[in-house]
Design a protein around this motif. Structure first.
Motif, PDB file in Angstrom:
ATOM      1  N   GLU A   1       0.829  -1.210   0.000  1.00 42.89           N
ATOM      2  CA  GLU A   1       0.000   0.000   0.000  1.00 42.89           C
ATOM      3  C   GLU A   1       0.866   1.264   0.000  1.00 42.89           C
ATOM      4  N   LYS A   2       1.902   1.281   0.824  1.00 42.27           N
ATOM      5  CA  LYS A   2       2.789   2.452   0.895  1.00 42.27           C
ATOM      6  C   LYS A   2       3.599   2.617  -0.387  1.00 42.27           C
ATOM      7  N   VAL A   3       4.040   1.505  -0.972  1.00 42.08           N
ATOM      8  CA  VAL A   3       4.818   1.576  -2.219  1.00 42.08           C
ATOM      9  C   VAL A   3       3.964   2.179  -3.333  1.00 42.08           C
ATOM     10  N   VAL A   4       2.716   1.792  -3.418  1.00 44.68           N
ATOM     11  CA  VAL A   4       1.815   2.359  -4.428  1.00 44.68           C
ATOM     12  C   VAL A   4       1.661   3.858  -4.208  1.00 44.68           C
ATOM     13  N   SER A   5       1.467   4.258  -2.959  1.00 46.50           N
ATOM     14  CA  SER A   5       1.294   5.674  -2.635  1.00 46.50           C
ATOM     15  C   SER A   5       2.548   6.486  -2.984  1.00 46.50           C
ATOM     16  N   VAL A   6       3.724   5.962  -2.634  1.00 45.69           N
ATOM     17  CA  VAL A   6       4.977   6.654  -2.935  1.00 45.69           C
ATOM     18  C   VAL A   6       5.194   6.717  -4.448  1.00 45.69           C
ATOM     19  N   THR A   7       4.878   5.650  -5.152  1.00 41.21           N
ATOM     20  CA  THR A   7       5.015   5.628  -6.617  1.00 41.21           C
ATOM     21  C   THR A   7       4.135   6.696  -7.258  1.00 41.21           C
ATOM     22  N   GLU A   8       2.935   6.870  -6.757  1.00 36.42           N
ATOM     23  CA  GLU A   8       2.038   7.920  -7.260  1.00 36.42           C
ATOM     24  C   GLU A   8       2.648   9.301  -7.023  1.00 36.42           C
ATOM     25  N   ASP A   9       3.256   9.475  -5.850  1.00 36.50           N
ATOM     26  CA  ASP A   9       3.908  10.755  -5.539  1.00 36.50           C
ATOM     27  C   ASP A   9       5.102  11.008  -6.470  1.00 36.50           C
ATOM     28  N   ILE A  10       5.863   9.971  -6.769  1.00 40.41           N
ATOM     29  CA  ILE A  10       6.997  10.104  -7.692  1.00 40.41           C
ATOM     30  C   ILE A  10       6.510  10.529  -9.071  1.00 40.41           C
TER      31      ILE A  10
ATOM     32  N   GLN B   1       6.807  14.721   1.975  1.00 41.94           N
ATOM     33  CA  GLN B   1       5.781  13.672   1.946  1.00 41.94           C
ATOM     34  C   GLN B   1       6.410  12.280   2.051  1.00 41.94           C
ATOM     35  N   LEU B   2       7.529  12.091   1.368  1.00 45.25           N
ATOM     36  CA  LEU B   2       8.205  10.802   1.386  1.00 45.25           C
ATOM     37  C   LEU B   2       8.670  10.450   2.798  1.00 45.25           C
ATOM     38  N   LYS B   3       9.289  11.416   3.466  1.00 44.92           N
ATOM     39  CA  LYS B   3       9.751  11.165   4.834  1.00 44.92           C
ATOM     40  C   LYS B   3       8.580  10.817   5.744  1.00 44.92           C
ATOM     41  N   GLU B   4       7.508  11.563   5.633  1.00 49.31           N
ATOM     42  CA  GLU B   4       6.327  11.309   6.463  1.00 49.31           C
ATOM     43  C   GLU B   4       5.764   9.911   6.204  1.00 49.31           C
TER      44      GLU B   4
ATOM     45  N   ASP C   1       8.302   7.194   7.492  1.00 51.69           N
ATOM     46  CA  ASP C   1       8.274   7.135   8.958  1.00 51.69           C
ATOM     47  C   ASP C   1       7.011   6.427   9.438  1.00 51.69           C
ATOM     48  N   SER C   2       5.888   6.744   8.817  1.00 50.27           N
ATOM     49  CA  SER C   2       4.624   6.101   9.162  1.00 50.27           C
ATOM     50  C   SER C   2       4.686   4.599   8.895  1.00 50.27           C
ATOM     51  N   LEU C   3       5.260   4.228   7.762  1.00 49.34           N
ATOM     52  CA  LEU C   3       5.415   2.811   7.436  1.00 49.34           C
ATOM     53  C   LEU C   3       6.270   2.112   8.480  1.00 49.34           C
ATOM     54  N   CYS C   4       7.365   2.732   8.887  1.00 50.05           N
ATOM     55  CA  CYS C   4       8.238   2.135   9.894  1.00 50.05           C
ATOM     56  C   CYS C   4       7.499   1.930  11.215  1.00 50.05           C
ATOM     57  N   CYS C   5       6.733   2.907  11.648  1.00 46.65           N
ATOM     58  CA  CYS C   5       5.940   2.757  12.882  1.00 46.65           C
ATOM     59  C   CYS C   5       4.933   1.622  12.739  1.00 46.65           C
ATOM     60  N   ASP C   6       4.282   1.560  11.589  1.00 48.38           N
ATOM     61  CA  ASP C   6       3.317   0.488  11.340  1.00 48.38           C
ATOM     62  C   ASP C   6       3.994  -0.881  11.373  1.00 48.38           C
ATOM     63  N   LEU C   7       5.174  -0.981  10.774  1.00 54.40           N
ATOM     64  CA  LEU C   7       5.902  -2.249  10.766  1.00 54.40           C
ATOM     65  C   LEU C   7       6.326  -2.657  12.180  1.00 54.40           C
ATOM     66  N   LEU C   8       6.790  -1.698  12.958  1.00 54.99           N
ATOM     67  CA  LEU C   8       7.155  -1.995  14.343  1.00 54.99           C
ATOM     68  C   LEU C   8       5.938  -2.504  15.119  1.00 54.99           C
ATOM     69  N   ALA C   9       4.786  -1.888  14.913  1.00 53.60           N
ATOM     70  CA  ALA C   9       3.566  -2.305  15.604  1.00 53.60           C
ATOM     71  C   ALA C   9       3.143  -3.710  15.174  1.00 53.60           C
ATOM     72  N   VAL C  10       3.276  -4.030  13.892  1.00 49.04           N
ATOM     73  CA  VAL C  10       2.920  -5.365  13.406  1.00 49.04           C
ATOM     74  C   VAL C  10       3.843  -6.417  14.022  1.00 49.04           C
ATOM     75  N   VAL C  11       5.123  -6.112  14.120  1.00 47.90           N
ATOM     76  CA  VAL C  11       6.068  -7.048  14.726  1.00 47.90           C
ATOM     77  C   VAL C  11       5.688  -7.303  16.182  1.00 47.90           C
TER      78      VAL C  11
ATOM     79  N   GLN D   1       5.555   8.459  16.997  1.00 44.46           N
ATOM     80  CA  GLN D   1       4.774   7.738  18.003  1.00 44.46           C
ATOM     81  C   GLN D   1       4.255   6.429  17.425  1.00 44.46           C
ATOM     82  N   MET D   2       4.310   5.383  18.252  1.00 43.48           N
ATOM     83  CA  MET D   2       3.823   4.087  17.851  1.00 43.48           C
ATOM     84  C   MET D   2       3.018   3.500  19.004  1.00 43.48           C
ATOM     85  N   ALA D   3       1.879   2.913  18.672  1.00 46.81           N
ATOM     86  CA  ALA D   3       1.019   2.321  19.694  1.00 46.81           C
ATOM     87  C   ALA D   3       0.874   0.823  19.440  1.00 46.81           C
ATOM     88  N   TYR D   4       0.726   0.097  20.530  1.00 44.58           N
ATOM     89  CA  TYR D   4       0.481  -1.339  20.429  1.00 44.58           C
ATOM     90  C   TYR D   4      -0.257  -1.805  21.677  1.00 44.58           C
TER      91      TYR D   4
END
Length: 125
Positions: free
Chosen positions: A9-18, A34-37, A40-50, A85-88
């Protein structure tokens, strides 16, 4: 798997931005922010999934069931990470013999009770 869908999902969004930058519909500086945001959001999401996956593994672990009982389920926790910020949610356990209480997932990954409120204690060089 949650991780694959999340990344796709994030790759598609970033590709659209490119494409917007390449077509002149967005400027480079705006794209950079936008890319940094988004990353960073993807990284927080990945940490939460782990962490969610580790909580699930602990809940079905025969070793954990033998030694620890669940006192509370799905306690909410928020921590600051290098990405924001990351929540779990995690379970609170009590050792059957020693009567010690612990958030086993936090102990497993090295999140300490008070340091976690300020910044993730996971080393990321």
């Amino acid at each position: 798997m949650d991780i694959i869908c999340l990344v796709a999902e994030k790759v598609v969004s970033v590709t659209e931005d490119i494409l917007k930058v390449l077509e002149g519909a967005n400027d480079y500086r705006n794209f950079e922010a936008q890319l940094k945001e988004k990353l960073d959001s993807l990284c927080c999401d990945l940490l939460a999934v782990v962490l969610k996956t580790l909580v699930q593994k602990l809940s079905t672990s025969a070793d954990r069931k033998r030694d620890w009982e669940v006192v509370r389920k799905k306690d909410h926790k928020e921590i600051s990470t290098r990405f924001g910020q990351m929540a779990y949610k995690r379970n609170y356990h009590r050792h059957k013999e020693s009567k010690r209480y612990a958030y086993l997932v936090d102990e497993q990954v090295g999140i300490t009770p008070h340091l976690a409120d300020r910044i993730s204690s996971c080393p990321m060089a």
